[in-house]
Each structure stands twice: as C-alpha cells, then as structure tokens.
Design an enzyme around this catalytic site. Structure first.
Site, PDB file in Angstrom:
ATOM      1  N   LYS A 118       7.895  -2.326  -1.115  1.00  0.00           N
ATOM      2  CA  LYS A 118       8.741  -1.271  -1.693  1.00  0.00           C
ATOM      3  C   LYS A 118       8.659  -0.010  -0.847  1.00  0.00           C
ATOM      4  O   LYS A 118       7.600   0.288  -0.267  1.00  0.00           O
ATOM      5  CB  LYS A 118       8.263  -0.921  -3.117  1.00  0.00           C
ATOM      6  CG  LYS A 118       7.907  -2.121  -3.970  1.00  0.00           C
ATOM      7  CD  LYS A 118       7.488  -1.749  -5.370  1.00  0.00           C
ATOM      8  CE  LYS A 118       6.917  -2.939  -6.108  1.00  0.00           C
ATOM      9  NZ  LYS A 118       5.474  -3.155  -5.943  1.00  0.00           N
ATOM     10  N   HIS A 163      11.087   1.994  -4.830  1.00  0.00           N
ATOM     11  CA  HIS A 163       9.966   2.010  -5.772  1.00  0.00           C
ATOM     12  C   HIS A 163      10.278   2.808  -7.050  1.00  0.00           C
ATOM     13  O   HIS A 163      10.006   2.359  -8.153  1.00  0.00           O
ATOM     14  CB  HIS A 163       8.732   2.584  -5.062  1.00  0.00           C
ATOM     15  CG  HIS A 163       7.432   2.067  -5.594  1.00  0.00           C
ATOM     16  ND1 HIS A 163       6.378   1.711  -4.790  1.00  0.00           N
ATOM     17  CD2 HIS A 163       7.005   1.862  -6.856  1.00  0.00           C
ATOM     18  CE1 HIS A 163       5.361   1.300  -5.532  1.00  0.00           C
ATOM     19  NE2 HIS A 163       5.717   1.387  -6.799  1.00  0.00           N
ATOM     20  N   ASP A 216       3.329  -9.291  -4.778  1.00  0.00           N
ATOM     21  CA  ASP A 216       4.022  -8.010  -4.934  1.00  0.00           C
ATOM     22  C   ASP A 216       3.150  -6.884  -4.397  1.00  0.00           C
ATOM     23  O   ASP A 216       2.116  -6.551  -4.987  1.00  0.00           O
ATOM     24  CB  ASP A 216       4.323  -7.751  -6.415  1.00  0.00           C
ATOM     25  CG  ASP A 216       5.050  -6.435  -6.610  1.00  0.00           C
ATOM     26  OD1 ASP A 216       6.277  -6.411  -6.394  1.00  0.00           O
ATOM     27  OD2 ASP A 216       4.391  -5.419  -6.933  1.00  0.00           O
TER      28      ASP A 216
END
Ligand SMILES: NC(=O)C1=CN([C@@H]2O[C@H](COP(=O)(O)OP(=O)(O)OC[C@H]3O[C@@H](n4cnc5c(N)ncnc54)[C@H](OP(=O)(O)O)[C@@H]3O)[C@@H](O)[C@H]2O)C=CC1
Ligand SMILES: O=C(O)C(=O)[C@@H](O)[C@H](O)C(=O)CO
Length: 275
Positions: free
Chosen positions: A79, A112, A49
């Site tokens: 993101k 995000h 991530d």
C-alpha cells in the site's frame, strides 16, 4: 450440506485473490516477519498483506523467495502510505516498494487511507501502474461510501478491492452491500479485534462447533464473502487461523454474530484521521 468456499475470489478484472491472507502490521522486519510469512506459506496461505508503512516489505519478499512456493502462486499486497500520495510521489513510492519486495510484479496495490485532496491523483498513478502491468490489481483501503462514489466519478478503472476495518463489533453492513453492488471486493482488516475474542457468544459457538473463537470469527468473514487477513507471529495461531475451510456456521449463528455489532472501531475513522 456443508457450504464449500473456494479458496479464492475473482476480482473485477478476473484476477483470483485468496480469501485468506496473513497480515503483517507490527511484525518486525527481519527474522520475525520472515518466520511468520514462512510459516504461513507452509500452512497453505497464499496471500500476504503488507504496506510501505509497515517497514517489512523486504522481509516479506525474502520469505516468499525462500519459501519454495512458486512466485505466481503467492498474492502479495502492498500500500502507498499517506505522506507518499499524489501522482508523482506515488509512482516513486511504488518503485521503492517493488524494490523492497524484490518479487517482480505486485499483485495488489492499495491507497492506504483516503488523504483529502490527494487520493484521486494517487489513484491515477495506480491506474498507470496497472496499465503498465506492474501490478495485477489496484484498489483502496479505508474508503467510505462517499470516498468510493467520489473516486468512481473520476477514475477510469474501478477499484477492485476496498480493505477496511471490519469484525463482529463493526459489521459494516451498508458498506458491504454497497461494495457488493459495485463488484468491489471487501477485505477486512483487524478481523480478530486484535485478539479481543473473549465474547460470550464466541465462546458458546466455539464449544458448539469444536473450533476456536478466532476460527469462528474468520469463518464468519468468509461466509459473508469478505476476504480477510488475520495477523499473527505465533506459528500455532497462524496454522489455527487457516483451519476454517472444514466447517460451516449455520445461518442463525451468522445472524447472532452480526447482532454483536456496536459500530465500534479499534482503529481510526477514515473521515477523521491525522497520520
Ligand atoms: N489497511 C489498513 O489501514 C490496515 C490494515 N491492517 C492489516 O490487517 C491485518 C490484521 O489486522 P491487525 O490489526 O493486525 O489485527 P488482528 O485482528 O488480525 O489481530 C492480531 C492480534 O491477534 C492475535 N491473534 C492472532 N491469531 C489469534 C488467535 N488464533 N487467537 C488469539 N489471538 C490471536 C495476534 O497475536 P500474535 O501475533 O502475538 O499471535 C495479534 O495480537 C494487519 O496485520 C494488516 O496487514 C491492519 C490495520 C489497518
Ligand atoms: O496498520 C495499518 O495498516 C494502519 O493503517 C493503521 O494501523 C494506522 O497506521 C494506525 O492505526 C495509526 O495509528
């Protein structure tokens, strides 16, 4: 009998997403992130991530490419940051992230934070990228129920994931139920409370199960059906955090961890952030 947990969940569009991933916030671009991601892939992690804001997409991409693990076996999330939102800006931001990563497609692309007045346009760009096959799944992060309801009233493709702050001191039960009902996969950030694990109950359960407090907490997330992404740059902890598939918390211990909830955030409130 021990509750076995598959290593992946199936998202709304059928894509398999690993239940456990490595988070790389505040992991420095260059050697630090390459070492952490390399160690995680060696330890069996298959999900990383990152975010454009973390400034380490390029290192993540290099580490995945150099790992020897086939690209299609690794699930990479990135993101779009707050100052990149809006339809055109997001399409541009995606090109930059994809180039930084250098991995071809992105597995999951998230908004995000729910930037007011912008997130619907941002999401239209995510839908476009999904339809073009540039990303395998799309979703959001830090969306509360009202953001999700607002977005779902306007979008064509339901968000597949909502990544939010969640841990034993912030259990998010209502949001978890809402996402379950909608088929949106909840994913927890800051799952280890940034290493603040010295709670008496976690110590007690650590002794009972012969597992570390971090493993107890990660297993709690998994048994709730939540995807989670603990961060570490320490190889021994990266391995430790993956040692969560060989034991099971009893229902009463799951409830006792739930009861630690104080609705306490370590990060920002999505209704009140300014960055
Ligand atoms: N969408 C969003 O808005 C957000 C997403 N995130 C994502 O979630 C990930 C995880 O959240 P994060 O905020 O990093 O916090 P975590 O709850 O994952 O905690 C990370 C901290 O815990 C320490 N730690 C890791 N494993 C152990 C262990 N086994 N025992 C003791 N301490 C341990 C780490 O130290 P060390 O590294 O030194 O080993 C680090 O200081 C992020 O990296 C990021 O990918 C995070 C915040 C916001
Ligand atoms: O790490 C992330 O993904 C975040 O969005 C947060 O850490 C956020 O940037 C923040 O907490 C700013 O103070």
């Amino acid at each position: 009998m021990k509750m076995s947990i598959d290593s992946t969940v199936e998202l709304l569009n059928g894509v398999a997403m690993p239940r456990l991933g490595l988070g790389v916030w505040r992991t420095q671009e260059g050697e630090e992130v390459e070492r952490a991601v390399g160690a995680a892939l060696q330890a069996g992690y298959r999900s990383i991530d990152t975010a454009s804001m973390y400034g380490n997409e390029a290192g993540v991409g290099r580490a995945v490419r150099d790992s020897g693990v086939p690209r299609e076996q690794v699930f990479v999330t990135t993101k779009v940051w707050n100052d990149q939102q809006g339809y055109d800006n997001t399409l541009r931001a995606f090109e930059q992230s994809a180039a930084n990563l250098g991995l071809g497609h992105v597995d999951l692309y998230l908004i995000h934070w729910p930037v007011k007045g912008k997130y619907k346009d941002t999401y239209r760009a995510l839908e476009e990228l999904y339809e073009q096959g540039r990303v395998r799944a799309i979703g959001v992060s830090n969306f509360l129920e009202h953001h999700l309801e607002d977005l779902m009233g306007a979008c064509r493709i339901k968000p597949m994931v909502n990544q939010v702050e969640m841990h034993p001191l912030l259990t998010r039960k209502k949001l978890l139920m809402f996402c379950r009902k909608e088929g949106i996969q909840l994913e927890s950030w800051r799952p280890l409370m940034q290493g603040n694990l010295d709670l008496p109950l976690l110590q007690e359960l650590s002794r009972k199960y012969g597992k570390t407090p971090a493993q107890i907490v990660i297993r709690w997330h998994l048994q709730l059906g939540v995807v989670t992404i603990p961060k570490s740059v320490t190889e021994s902890r990266i391995r430790e955090n993956a040692g969560v598939f060989d034991f099971e918390l009893e229902p009463e211990d799951m409830n006792r961890i739930d009861e630690l909830n104080e609705n306490r955030r370590f990060g920002a409130d999505p209704d009140n952030f300014d960055f």
